[in-house]
Write a protein that holds these residues in place. Structure first.
Motif, short mmCIF file in Angstrom:
data_model
loop_
_atom_site.label_atom_id
_atom_site.label_comp_id
_atom_site.label_asym_id
_atom_site.label_seq_id
_atom_site.Cartn_x
_atom_site.Cartn_y
_atom_site.Cartn_z
N ASN A 20 5.51 -2.29 -16.98
CA ASN A 20 6.47 -1.46 -17.70
C ASN A 20 7.12 -2.24 -18.84
OD1 ASN A 20 8.50 -3.08 -16.59
ND2 ASN A 20 9.15 -1.55 -15.08
N GLY A 21 8.04 -1.60 -19.54
CA GLY A 21 8.65 -2.22 -20.70
C GLY A 21 9.46 -3.45 -20.39
N GLU A 22 9.86 -3.63 -19.13
CA GLU A 22 10.62 -4.81 -18.72
C GLU A 22 9.73 -5.92 -18.19
OE1 GLU A 22 13.29 -3.20 -15.86
OE2 GLU A 22 14.57 -2.23 -17.37
N GLY A 23 8.42 -5.69 -18.22
CA GLY A 23 7.49 -6.71 -17.77
C GLY A 23 7.20 -6.70 -16.29
N VAL A 24 7.69 -5.68 -15.57
CA VAL A 24 7.44 -5.58 -14.13
C VAL A 24 6.09 -4.91 -13.89
CG1 VAL A 24 8.26 -4.62 -11.94
CG2 VAL A 24 9.90 -5.46 -13.64
N VAL A 25 5.27 -5.52 -13.05
CA VAL A 25 3.94 -4.98 -12.76
C VAL A 25 3.96 -4.27 -11.41
CG1 VAL A 25 1.50 -5.52 -12.41
CG2 VAL A 25 2.84 -6.82 -14.09
N ARG A 26 3.48 -3.03 -11.41
CA ARG A 26 3.36 -2.27 -10.17
C ARG A 26 1.98 -1.62 -10.10
NH1 ARG A 26 8.89 -1.09 -11.51
NH2 ARG A 26 10.30 -1.89 -9.89
N SER A 27 1.61 -1.24 -8.90
CA SER A 27 0.33 -0.57 -8.69
C SER A 27 0.54 0.92 -8.54
CB SER A 27 -0.36 -1.15 -7.44
OG SER A 27 -1.53 -0.43 -7.15
N PHE A 28 -0.21 1.71 -9.31
CA PHE A 28 -0.23 3.16 -9.17
C PHE A 28 -1.64 3.53 -8.72
CE2 PHE A 28 2.78 3.18 -13.08
CZ PHE A 28 3.83 2.71 -12.30
N PRO A 29 -1.88 3.59 -7.42
CA PRO A 29 -3.24 3.74 -6.90
C PRO A 29 -3.99 4.94 -7.47
CG PRO A 29 -1.73 3.19 -5.13
CD PRO A 29 -0.89 3.49 -6.33
N HIS A 30 -5.16 4.63 -7.99
CA HIS A 30 -6.10 5.65 -8.49
C HIS A 30 -5.50 6.51 -9.60
CE1 HIS A 30 -9.74 8.28 -7.87
NE2 HIS A 30 -10.21 7.05 -7.77
N SER A 31 -4.61 5.94 -10.37
CA SER A 31 -4.04 6.67 -11.51
C SER A 31 -5.13 6.99 -12.52
CB SER A 31 -2.96 5.83 -12.18
OG SER A 31 -2.41 6.51 -13.29
N ASN A 74 0.83 -1.20 0.00
CA ASN A 74 0.00 0.00 0.00
C ASN A 74 0.86 1.26 0.00
OD1 ASN A 74 -1.63 -2.30 1.16
ND2 ASN A 74 -3.22 -0.76 0.95
N ASN A 75 1.59 1.46 -1.09
CA ASN A 75 2.42 2.64 -1.28
C ASN A 75 1.92 3.43 -2.48
OD1 ASN A 75 4.13 1.61 0.77
ND2 ASN A 75 5.25 0.39 -0.72
N TYR A 76 2.48 4.61 -2.69
CA TYR A 76 2.13 5.37 -3.89
C TYR A 76 2.49 4.57 -5.14
CZ TYR A 76 1.08 9.59 -1.24
OH TYR A 76 0.52 10.50 -0.39
N VAL A 77 3.57 3.81 -5.06
CA VAL A 77 3.91 2.84 -6.09
C VAL A 77 3.95 1.49 -5.38
CG1 VAL A 77 5.61 2.03 -7.76
CG2 VAL A 77 5.22 4.50 -7.46
N GLY A 78 2.95 0.65 -5.65
CA GLY A 78 2.83 -0.61 -4.93
C GLY A 78 3.55 -1.74 -5.63
N ASN A 79 4.25 -2.56 -4.86
CA ASN A 79 4.93 -3.73 -5.40
C ASN A 79 4.15 -4.99 -5.05
OD1 ASN A 79 7.44 -2.49 -6.49
ND2 ASN A 79 7.69 -1.85 -4.37
N HIS A 80 4.24 -5.95 -5.93
CA HIS A 80 3.46 -7.17 -5.77
C HIS A 80 4.12 -8.12 -4.77
CE1 HIS A 80 1.11 -10.69 -6.58
NE2 HIS A 80 2.14 -11.35 -7.07
N ILE A 81 3.41 -8.41 -3.67
CA ILE A 81 3.83 -9.42 -2.70
C ILE A 81 2.56 -10.13 -2.26
CG2 ILE A 81 5.12 -9.90 -0.58
CD1 ILE A 81 6.33 -7.14 -0.72
N ALA A 82 2.19 -11.16 -2.99
CA ALA A 82 0.90 -11.81 -2.74
C ALA A 82 0.81 -12.41 -1.35
CB ALA A 82 0.66 -12.89 -3.80
N GLU A 83 1.92 -12.93 -0.83
CA GLU A 83 1.90 -13.62 0.45
C GLU A 83 1.87 -12.67 1.64
OE1 GLU A 83 4.11 -14.07 -1.89
OE2 GLU A 83 3.59 -16.04 -2.72
#
Length: 343
Positions: free
Chosen positions: A198-209, A159-168
């Motif tokens: 992004n172009g490298e295939g990394v998925v991040r969350s940008f809340p309410h973009s 839950n950050n301005y740019v969120g990283n995926h950590i399912a566990e």
């Protein structure tokens, strides 16, 4: 069946904390588009010049199939769409749904009392430290509702301005929350308006973009054949693993506006309901053909299908009642109607 007996039956079916499944019918009342509206938008907004022969011919093939079938997912599955078409479909879908989501958000924060999904989550969230929600929608309405509860919402991203995926993290970190009443796990199996690759295939969350950033593409799985390939990659693969755990632990299912047409959800749901004899409650504007086929003709021993009868009343199909039941001048199929049963 008299009304009081029916109300007690539904209350008993979802006693405790059911696993909640939200389909498009749960958010359409708040202005989010239907699949048919999305199909119309794609037809209107996406065009290819005849000079671009490959994309032009494939897109016309898709539109012809859509007109014949009237079903967006079927048309996309039966058309071998190009990479260029898929990118246009994803972008157009994101823009269309995001605009509706923004309008819904403005209405919700102006008058949250009319957003009955809040009360639904509060009702079940007060009884345990964990509430599980599975949604097939891209929109953020489950997150908005969670924000008005005493629960901590987690979608698989920090839950950050740019969120990283950590399912566990839901089990490892957020299980113990001193200042929240409970944890709300929201698993979005088709992606979210907030997720971008992004172009490298990394998925991040940008809340309410409210726009698609340069060098990024929305991480949403659109209807069609590509959805199965995408579901094998993270974050979807990890989320499906978490969903498997939640299905295993489910004591009942409460489905709202869900059409029973997603291969990642309903087979597991039906299998659990049959094998462990747990109840399934479906409340929706109109029960889909798939739902009737999958449930009414199954070996599920405890179910209740609740829909609008089109005459200012409610139609109900119960597992232990041969005939359909109609309650005139009663709304039990909407979220507010469900709350009138549960409270």
């Amino acid at each position: 069946m008299d009304k009081e007996t029916f109300l007690k039956r539904i209350q008993g079916f979802v006693e405790g904390v059911p696993l909640i499944v939200l389909g498009s019918g749960a958010t359409v009342p708040y202005g989010l588009p239907t699949m048919s509206q999305l199909a119309e938008q794609l037809e209107t907004e996406i065009n290819f010049n005849s000079d671009d022969r490959d994309n032009y011919e494939v897109w016309n093939e898709f539109k012809n199939k859509l007109q014949k079938t009237g079903d967006l997912e079927t048309a996309l599955q039966e058309t071998r769409v190009t990479e260029a078409i898929l990118k246009r479909v994803i972008k157009c879908t994101w823009n269309f749904v995001n605009e509706a989501d923004k309008k819904a958000f403005d209405k919700i924060i102006s008058n949250p009392q009319e957003f009955h999904l809040i009360n639904l989550l509060k009702h079940f969230g007060t009884s345990q430290r964990e509430l599980r929600v599975i949604t097939t929608n891209y929109d953020r309405l489950a997150e908005y509702a969670s924000s008005y509860t005493n629960g901590f919402a987690y979608t698989g991203f920090t839950n950050n301005y740019v969120g990283n995926h950590i399912a566990e993290a839901a089990d490892q970190k957020y299980k113990q929350l001193d200042h929240y009443g409970y944890l709300i796990k929201i698993w979005k199996i088709h992606g979210s308006l907030d997720w971008f690759k992004n172009g490298e295939g990394v998925v991040r969350s940008f809340p309410h973009s409210q726009y698609i950033a340069d060098n990024h593409s929305p991480c949403i799985i659109t209807p069609g054949a590509e959805k199965y390939r995408e579901s094998l990659q993270d974050p979807f693969r990890s989320i499906l693993t978490q969903i498997d755990k939640d299905f295993s632990n489910a004591s009942s299912f409460l489905c709202i506006g869900y059409g029973f047409n997603d291969e990642h959800v309903h087979p597991k749901l039906l299998s659990k309901a049959k094998n462990d004899n747990i109840p399934v409650v479906l409340a929706t504007k109109e029960i889909s053909k798939a739902a009737k086929r999958e449930i009414l003709n199954s070996d599920i021993q405890k179910y209740a299908l609740i829909e609008d009868n089109g005459k200012n009343g409610t139609r109900v199909f119960l597992s232990d009642h041969e005939e359909e039941i109609v309650y005139d001048n009663e709304d039990f199929w909407s979220v507010s109607g469900l709350m009138s049963i549960l409270k």
